[in-house]
Design a protein around this motif. Structure first.
Motif, PDB file in Angstrom:
ATOM      1  N   HIS A  62      33.558  43.345  51.045  1.00  0.00           N
ATOM      2  CA  HIS A  62      34.841  43.651  50.808  1.00  0.00           C
ATOM      3  C   HIS A  62      35.967  44.345  51.672  1.00  0.00           C
ATOM      4  O   HIS A  62      36.994  43.692  51.566  1.00  0.00           O
ATOM      5  CB  HIS A  62      34.822  44.505  49.302  1.00  0.00           C
ATOM      6  N   HIS A  66      33.899  37.028  47.692  1.00  0.00           N
ATOM      7  CA  HIS A  66      32.455  36.204  47.213  1.00  0.00           C
ATOM      8  C   HIS A  66      33.191  36.602  45.875  1.00  0.00           C
ATOM      9  O   HIS A  66      34.137  36.607  45.689  1.00  0.00           O
ATOM     10  CB  HIS A  66      31.153  37.679  46.923  1.00  0.00           C
ATOM     11  N   ASP A  84      34.289  38.268  42.708  1.00  0.00           N
ATOM     12  CA  ASP A  84      34.859  39.466  42.917  1.00  0.00           C
ATOM     13  C   ASP A  84      35.797  39.236  41.851  1.00  0.00           C
ATOM     14  O   ASP A  84      36.437  40.738  41.439  1.00  0.00           O
ATOM     15  CB  ASP A  84      35.738  39.709  44.352  1.00  0.00           C
TER      16      ASP A  84
HETATM   17 ZN   LIG Z   1      32.125  40.312  45.973  1.00  0.00          ZN
END
Ligand SMILES: [Zn+2]
Lengths: 217, 115
Positions: free
Chosen positions: A126, A12, A15
């Protein structure tokens, strides 16, 4: 220690912001080139700005621009957008995903890889991202693999993995880190406002923690 | 319905891949969620008897489970799945029941339209 090349792999666009951007800024300061491979554009995010300035269809464009701005601030000149979709990484073919990452590993030949610890990173994207990096690296002979520093934040991570073995003080680059966090405005503005009201934002952002991945093969 | 057997559901998903199938997909907090708790923002959606074709279906998670169906140019996704059933009509029914046993999510596939 000066790294040859650092490869950051996350699913993402934000992140890296809270837990890794200080580390990235320090590597860049040391003259180490950093490549950031980002698997999705965070299309399914729920933070739309307060009041909302993004919608479901504009969010990926906004987050892409925010990520590019964060990279500019951090001094990342090599950003790879892999084009997967948010919340679907775990449903992709694992070998194909590992192929994509293996190609970037072969090309950039990093001495350090930063990703999520598979199984200990809460969001399925993740875990799937970390697992794909590990799968790609396991194709290499063990002694030729780069070091892998993992971010983990599952409730059981310290119980299972022990204390993080890499603790970095990023206070010298805290202003750069804060700017990189703020660049992800749609995702971080509300959080940062709440944190500054509590007055505790700086303390926890000054330290970044990683677990060195332990090979099980 | 039975607690999900991930391997059996995976086998069922594989049988529906690469052909036209009808889908029912639903999430719900129930019509009374905001009535019982004013701070709870109730939201939900459903689609029924929409025809899709997916190239790969996959079940993941330690339970509750997640299912993703990859379409030619899109995705179908459900999380919080706990139970499953193969009906006599060959329909695959997946559902997620909350801690009180109430339905929170449903994902169903069928070769023919649902009644
Ligand atoms: Zn993330």
């Amino acid at each position: 220690m000066k790294e040859r090349h650092v490869l950051v792999v996350f699913p993402h666009p934000d992140d890296e912001a809270f837990g890794v951007s200080g580390t990235i800024a320090q590597h860049v300061q040391n003259g180490t080139p950093v490549t950031y491979a980002c698997l999705t554009l965070g299309e399914m995010g729920r933070h739309m700005g307060v009041p909302p300035f993004a919608n479901r269809e504009t969010l990926p464009h906004i987050r892409k621009q925010e990520l590019e701005e964060a990279c500019r601030i951090l001094g990342i000149h090599d950003l790879r957008l892999l084009g997967y979709r948010d919340k679907t990484v775990e449903f992709e073919d694992e070998e194909e995903l590992a192929d994509r990452i293996a190609a970037i590993l072969a090309e950039t030949n990093p001495s350090l890889v930063i990703t999520f610890y598979p199984g200990y990173s809460v969001h399925p994207d993740h875990d799937a991202c970390g697992a794909a990096v590990i799968r790609a690296l396991k194709r290499w002979p063990k002694e030729e693999r780069p070091t892998v520093h993992c971010v983990a934040f599952a409730k059981n991570c310290e119980q299972d993995l022990g204390q993080p073995d890499v603790i970095r003080d990023v206070s010298p680059v805290i202003e750069t880190k804060l700017a990189a966090i703020r660049a992800h405005r749609s995702q971080t503005e509300g959080l940062m406002q709440a944190a500054s009201k509590r007055g505790d934002a700086l303390a926890w952002l000054k330290t970044e923690r990683f677990w060195t991945y332990r090979w099980d093969d | 319905m039975q607690p999900i057997d991930a391997a059996a559901v995976q086998e069922a998903l594989d049988r529906f891949a690469n052909r036209d199938v009808y889908i029912h997909l639903e999430t719900t907090n129930g019509a009374y969620a905001s009535h019982h708790n004013e701070r709870f923002f109730s939201a939900g959606a459903y689609i029924r008897n929409v025809r899709i074709r997916f190239t790969r279906g996959k079940i993941t998670g330690p339970g509750p489970y997640r299912v993703g169906l990859k379409l030619q140019i899109g995705w179908v996704y459900a999380e919080g799945l706990t139970h499953w059933e193969w009906t006599n009509e060959g329909q695959l029914l997946l559902a997620g029941h909350d801690y009180e046993g109430k339905l929170a999510v449903a994902l169903e596939l069928s070769d023919t339209p649902f009644a």
